[in-house]
Design a protein around this motif. Structure first.
Motif, PDB file in Angstrom:
ATOM      1  N   GLN A   1       7.341   8.668  13.228  1.00  0.00           N
ATOM      2  CA  GLN A   1       7.616   8.140  11.807  1.00  0.00           C
ATOM      3  C   GLN A   1       6.639   8.066  10.989  1.00  0.00           C
ATOM      4  O   GLN A   1       5.541   7.618  11.449  1.00  0.00           O
ATOM      5  CB  GLN A   1       8.437   6.998  11.725  1.00  0.00           C
ATOM      6  N   TYR A   2       6.572   9.093   9.889  1.00  0.00           N
ATOM      7  CA  TYR A   2       5.382   9.165   9.014  1.00  0.00           C
ATOM      8  C   TYR A   2       5.789   8.148   7.888  1.00  0.00           C
ATOM      9  O   TYR A   2       6.530   8.297   7.248  1.00  0.00           O
ATOM     10  CB  TYR A   2       5.087  10.557   8.420  1.00  0.00           C
ATOM     11  N   GLN A   3       4.728   7.104   7.658  1.00  0.00           N
ATOM     12  CA  GLN A   3       4.798   6.373   6.672  1.00  0.00           C
ATOM     13  C   GLN A   3       4.296   6.826   5.395  1.00  0.00           C
ATOM     14  O   GLN A   3       3.374   7.458   5.375  1.00  0.00           O
ATOM     15  CB  GLN A   3       4.139   4.778   7.088  1.00  0.00           C
ATOM     16  N   ASP A   4       4.592   6.227   4.374  1.00  0.00           N
ATOM     17  CA  ASP A   4       4.062   6.570   2.938  1.00  0.00           C
ATOM     18  C   ASP A   4       2.558   6.349   2.678  1.00  0.00           C
ATOM     19  O   ASP A   4       1.841   6.877   1.965  1.00  0.00           O
ATOM     20  CB  ASP A   4       4.911   5.761   1.808  1.00  0.00           C
ATOM     21  N   ASN A   5       2.055   5.307   3.578  1.00  0.00           N
ATOM     22  CA  ASN A   5       0.799   4.960   3.407  1.00  0.00           C
ATOM     23  C   ASN A   5      -0.146   5.811   4.222  1.00  0.00           C
ATOM     24  O   ASN A   5      -1.409   5.517   4.262  1.00  0.00           O
ATOM     25  CB  ASN A   5       0.440   3.625   3.661  1.00  0.00           C
TER      26      ASN A   5
END
Length: 76
Positions: A42-46
């Protein structure tokens, strides 16, 4: 960009890597199917990347209790 490995079963953080550039081949991601990648990474916004894995304790529990594989969650 931190790579944060968390156990899919108990939620404990297994490890963390801090890399500016990620060589996905050296991490073994090329061995995963597209579906496995969607489920595990999962790629996070940060900018963080969270990777679902299994910790030693949960792996040991699954080895000693194979019927746990049938359950969505075996840690309560």
């Amino acid at each position: 960009m931190p790579l944060i490995y968390k156990c899919n079963h108990c939620g404990n953080q297994v490890g963390e890597l801090h890399q500016k550039v990620v060589d996905t081949k050296s991490l073994g991601w090329h061995e995963l199917s597209e579906q496995e990648k969607r489920e595990m990474i999962q790629y996070q916004d940060n900018g963080d990347i969270h990777i679902q894995t299994i910790c030693e304790n949960c792996q040991e529990s699954l080895e000693h209790n194979p019927h746990y594989h049938e359950l969505d969650y075996f840690i309560q």
